[in-house]
Design a protein around this motif. Structure first.
Motif, PDB file in Angstrom:
ATOM      1  N   UNK A 182       0.789  -1.235   0.000  1.00 15.75           N
ATOM      2  CA  UNK A 182       0.000   0.000   0.000  1.00 15.75           C
ATOM      3  C   UNK A 182       0.823   1.287   0.000  1.00 15.75           C
ATOM      4  N   UNK A 183       2.056   1.239   0.523  1.00 16.15           N
ATOM      5  CA  UNK A 183       2.847   2.476   0.614  1.00 16.15           C
ATOM      6  C   UNK A 183       3.864   2.612  -0.510  1.00 16.15           C
ATOM      7  N   UNK A 184       4.036   1.562  -1.331  1.00 12.05           N
ATOM      8  CA  UNK A 184       5.072   1.607  -2.353  1.00 12.05           C
ATOM      9  C   UNK A 184       4.895   2.746  -3.366  1.00 12.05           C
ATOM     10  N   UNK A 185       3.678   3.029  -3.870  1.00 11.73           N
ATOM     11  CA  UNK A 185       3.562   4.160  -4.810  1.00 11.73           C
ATOM     12  C   UNK A 185       4.060   5.472  -4.222  1.00 11.73           C
ATOM     13  N   UNK A 186       3.626   5.775  -3.000  1.00 13.05           N
ATOM     14  CA  UNK A 186       4.059   7.035  -2.373  1.00 13.05           C
ATOM     15  C   UNK A 186       5.544   7.000  -2.032  1.00 13.05           C
ATOM     16  N   UNK A 187       6.051   5.844  -1.595  1.00 12.88           N
ATOM     17  CA  UNK A 187       7.464   5.750  -1.239  1.00 12.88           C
ATOM     18  C   UNK A 187       8.354   5.929  -2.469  1.00 12.88           C
ATOM     19  N   UNK A 188       7.967   5.293  -3.577  1.00 13.25           N
ATOM     20  CA  UNK A 188       8.764   5.430  -4.798  1.00 13.25           C
ATOM     21  C   UNK A 188       8.736   6.868  -5.303  1.00 13.25           C
ATOM     22  N   UNK A 189       7.580   7.501  -5.261  1.00 13.29           N
ATOM     23  CA  UNK A 189       7.502   8.919  -5.637  1.00 13.29           C
ATOM     24  C   UNK A 189       8.390   9.767  -4.715  1.00 13.29           C
ATOM     25  N   UNK A 190       8.411   9.390  -3.456  1.00 12.79           N
ATOM     26  CA  UNK A 190       9.195  10.130  -2.458  1.00 12.79           C
ATOM     27  C   UNK A 190      10.689  10.056  -2.748  1.00 12.79           C
ATOM     28  N   UNK A 191      11.194   8.879  -3.096  1.00 14.53           N
ATOM     29  CA  UNK A 191      12.637   8.715  -3.279  1.00 14.53           C
ATOM     30  C   UNK A 191      13.103   9.076  -4.683  1.00 14.53           C
ATOM     31  N   UNK A 192      12.180   9.074  -5.653  1.00 10.67           N
ATOM     32  CA  UNK A 192      12.575   9.409  -7.030  1.00 10.67           C
ATOM     33  C   UNK A 192      12.200  10.831  -7.422  1.00 10.67           C
ATOM     34  N   UNK A 193      11.208  11.394  -6.736  1.00 11.59           N
ATOM     35  CA  UNK A 193      10.735  12.723  -7.115  1.00 11.59           C
ATOM     36  C   UNK A 193       9.889  12.705  -8.379  1.00 11.59           C
ATOM     37  N   UNK A 194       9.479  11.509  -8.840  1.00 14.04           N
ATOM     38  CA  UNK A 194       8.703  11.395 -10.068  1.00 14.04           C
ATOM     39  C   UNK A 194       7.209  11.371  -9.811  1.00 14.04           C
ATOM     40  N   UNK A 195       6.459  11.084 -10.883  1.00 12.53           N
ATOM     41  CA  UNK A 195       5.007  11.035 -10.775  1.00 12.53           C
ATOM     42  C   UNK A 195       4.537   9.604 -10.567  1.00 12.53           C
ATOM     43  N   UNK A 196       3.208   9.428 -10.522  1.00 10.75           N
ATOM     44  CA  UNK A 196       2.646   8.117 -10.244  1.00 10.75           C
ATOM     45  C   UNK A 196       2.954   7.114 -11.361  1.00 10.75           C
ATOM     46  N   UNK A 213      18.615   1.710  -3.564  1.00 12.43           N
ATOM     47  CA  UNK A 213      18.674   0.987  -2.296  1.00 12.43           C
ATOM     48  C   UNK A 213      17.391   0.169  -2.094  1.00 12.43           C
ATOM     49  N   UNK A 214      16.274   0.710  -2.550  1.00 13.65           N
ATOM     50  CA  UNK A 214      15.032  -0.066  -2.511  1.00 13.65           C
ATOM     51  C   UNK A 214      15.138  -1.302  -3.401  1.00 13.65           C
ATOM     52  N   UNK A 215      15.771  -1.142  -4.570  1.00 12.60           N
ATOM     53  CA  UNK A 215      15.943  -2.280  -5.477  1.00 12.60           C
ATOM     54  C   UNK A 215      16.807  -3.355  -4.836  1.00 12.60           C
ATOM     55  N   UNK A 216      17.915  -2.943  -4.211  1.00 17.99           N
ATOM     56  CA  UNK A 216      18.767  -3.902  -3.505  1.00 17.99           C
ATOM     57  C   UNK A 216      17.970  -4.604  -2.403  1.00 17.99           C
ATOM     58  N   UNK A 217      17.138  -3.823  -1.706  1.00 15.13           N
ATOM     59  CA  UNK A 217      16.317  -4.394  -0.646  1.00 15.13           C
ATOM     60  C   UNK A 217      15.345  -5.433  -1.161  1.00 15.13           C
ATOM     61  N   UNK A 218      14.745  -5.178  -2.331  1.00 14.74           N
ATOM     62  CA  UNK A 218      13.808  -6.142  -2.908  1.00 14.74           C
ATOM     63  C   UNK A 218      14.526  -7.387  -3.418  1.00 14.74           C
ATOM     64  N   UNK A 219      15.747  -7.216  -3.913  1.00 16.71           N
ATOM     65  CA  UNK A 219      16.534  -8.374  -4.349  1.00 16.71           C
ATOM     66  C   UNK A 219      16.842  -9.275  -3.156  1.00 16.71           C
ATOM     67  N   UNK A 220      17.307  -8.670  -2.069  1.00 14.38           N
ATOM     68  CA  UNK A 220      17.602  -9.446  -0.864  1.00 14.38           C
ATOM     69  C   UNK A 220      16.311 -10.040  -0.294  1.00 14.38           C
ATOM     70  N   UNK A 221      15.229  -9.255  -0.333  1.00 17.04           N
ATOM     71  CA  UNK A 221      13.948  -9.747   0.163  1.00 17.04           C
ATOM     72  C   UNK A 221      13.457 -10.948  -0.617  1.00 17.04           C
ATOM     73  N   UNK A 222      13.664 -10.959  -1.940  1.00 12.84           N
ATOM     74  CA  UNK A 222      13.266 -12.097  -2.754  1.00 12.84           C
ATOM     75  C   UNK A 222      14.040 -13.342  -2.397  1.00 12.84           C
ATOM     76  N   UNK A 223      15.328 -13.166  -2.070  1.00 15.66           N
ATOM     77  CA  UNK A 223      16.155 -14.314  -1.670  1.00 15.66           C
ATOM     78  C   UNK A 223      15.667 -14.883  -0.339  1.00 15.66           C
ATOM     79  N   UNK A 224      15.438 -14.013   0.634  1.00 11.01           N
ATOM     80  CA  UNK A 224      15.010 -14.498   1.954  1.00 11.01           C
ATOM     81  C   UNK A 224      13.601 -15.101   1.904  1.00 11.01           C
ATOM     82  N   UNK A 225      12.728 -14.544   1.044  1.00 14.09           N
ATOM     83  CA  UNK A 225      11.368 -15.089   0.925  1.00 14.09           C
ATOM     84  C   UNK A 225      11.360 -16.426   0.197  1.00 14.09           C
ATOM     85  N   UNK A 226      12.476 -16.782  -0.461  1.00 14.82           N
ATOM     86  CA  UNK A 226      12.569 -18.082  -1.132  1.00 14.82           C
ATOM     87  C   UNK A 226      12.611 -19.237  -0.141  1.00 14.82           C
ATOM     88  N   UNK A 227      12.644 -18.938   1.155  1.00 17.99           N
ATOM     89  CA  UNK A 227      12.615 -19.995   2.172  1.00 17.99           C
ATOM     90  C   UNK A 227      11.242 -20.642   2.293  1.00 17.99           C
TER      91      UNK A 227
END
Length: 401
Positions: A24-38, A98-112
């Motif tokens: 639910x917060x990813x759209x606003x968070x991505x806009x926040x860190x990139x300064x872009x639009x929706x 950094x969010x991308x790195x976080x999602x890459x690591x998150x995908x690895x850990x969720x593979x459990x």
């Protein structure tokens, strides 16, 4: 319910919640860190989702094979520790990279998820593995229900709040696992680690040589692909076909999630007792085919809601099929099997939304030559029928190597 089983189910649920919790917060968070639009945020959101799914595909067999060699306990506990740290890093992330790195690591850990399923197989009584896999599937359903609800509520406190909550959940479950989970891999079933089995391609090649396993994995993939029509287009389909608003769409999704939990966590035991693994798998495919076919053509939202529990009955297929393959392979290859199934599921969930969404966009466009919002469900019906043909086809009995 034994505490080790509770830990396994919580692990799977937290893996699943971790996705929905932050959604639910990813759209606003991505806009926040990139300064872009929706629109720009949606593109980056697709990249983050694809990276997460790709890591699950690549690492599910790797972690499963590691657990066959070194044990389930260290793999699960270490993954939870890394997951907790990863969510903290994402809570502080100030750039999209950094969010991308976080999602890459998150995908690895969720593979459990695969390792957790293998642990459930270890903890289950002989012949009752399918019931354990049903509980795992129910935990996934609970995670899908609870994640977005909790994430949406926490989002009111800022875009970083859900990440802190996810970190706390992972850390708390790590402590529980440290206390209650004993190692389930004994020297009798321990297998040496090889890179051939630790990657999805080599693992599938080895397993496909065993009678029925290759077809089983393909049938599992086709079912997961067809089932992905629900998260991929349900919200858009409900609006186009029935004129539902956001509240009604949310209610229908909650009804489906609850139905899934009831079917896979409660009813599956009685179904397995009555029909066995094979009969239950066939029943699941039949219910899925009926559900997909009906949803493709109905024009009543009330009928769609009535059909929801029927469609959810199709979910008994996956745990029943997992139980069949689990028994065929024996206790020493559970991590490898669940790893390849995890990879198959990840690929389906990565590709299916793109295809289902494209079909829906084509047939639901205002200027479509044939206006048919239910078209994606026809694809799901066809895939389910193909899975049924593969599942029912006789296999040559060869010696297990």
């Amino acid at each position: 319910m034994p505490l080790p089983v509770v830990f396994v189910l919580l692990t799977v649920m937290i893996d699943t919640m971790g996705v929905g919790l932050i959604m639910p917060v990813m759209p606003d968070l991505i806009k926040e860190v990139t300064g872009g639009n929706l629109a720009n945020a949606a593109l980056w959101g697709g990249v983050l989702t694809a990276a997460f799914a790709a890591m699950q595909f690549l690492f599910a067999p790797f972690l499963g094979s590691l657990s066959d060699r070194f044990g389930r306990r260290p793999v699960l506990l270490l993954s939870l520790a890394v997951m907790a740290v990863d969510y903290v890093v994402m809570a502080f992330a100030g750039s999209i990279w950094l969010l991308l790195v976080g999602r890459i690591i998150g995908g690895i850990t969720a593979a459990t998820h695969a390792t957790a399923s293998a642990t459930m197989a270890d903890l289950s009584e002989p012949g009752k593995e399918s019931e354990g896999f049903g509980l795992v599937a129910a935990a996934v359903g609970l995670g899908f229900i609870a994640g977005p609800l909790i994430g949406g509520a926490l989002g009111e406190f800022g875009t970083r709040a859900p990440f802190w909550a996810a970190a706390v959940l992972a850390a708390a479950n790590l402590i529980l696992g440290w206390v209650v989970l004993r190692e389930t891999v004994t020297d009798d079933i321990r297998r040496p680690f090889t890179w051939r089995r630790a990657n999805p391609f080599g693992s599938f090649y080895d397993l496909s040589k065993l009678p029925g396993i290759g077809r089983g994995v393909i049938s599992f993939f086709l079912y997961q692909f067809s089932f992905a029509v629900y998260p991929a287009v349900w919200a858009y389909y409900g609006k186009a076909q029935f004129g539902w608003n956001a509240g009604m769409i949310g209610l229908s999704l909650a009804l489906f999630g609850v139905s899934m939990v009831v079917v896979q966590g409660v009813l599956i035991r009685a179904i397995l007792a009555r029909f066995g693994d094979r009969g239950t798998a066939i029943l699941g495919l039949v219910f899925s085919a009926i559900g997909f076919g009906a949803l493709a053509v109905i024009d009543s939202g009330i009928v769609a809601l009535i059909l929801t529990p029927l469609a959810a009955m199709g979910a008994v297929f996956s745990p029943a099929l997992q139980g069949l393959m689990s028994v065929k392979l024996g206790p020493d290859r559970q991590g490898e099997l669940q790893g390849i199934l995890g990879s198959a599921s990840a690929v389906a969930m990565a590709i299916a939304p793109l295809m289902m969404g494209g079909i829906f966009a084509h047939y639901a466009a205002p200027d479509a030559a044939w206006y048919f919002p239910g078209a994606p469900f026809i694809l799901s019906l066809v895939l389910t029928l193909v899975a049924m043909i593969l599942f029912l086809a006789p296999t040559s009995q060869t010696q297990k190597s």
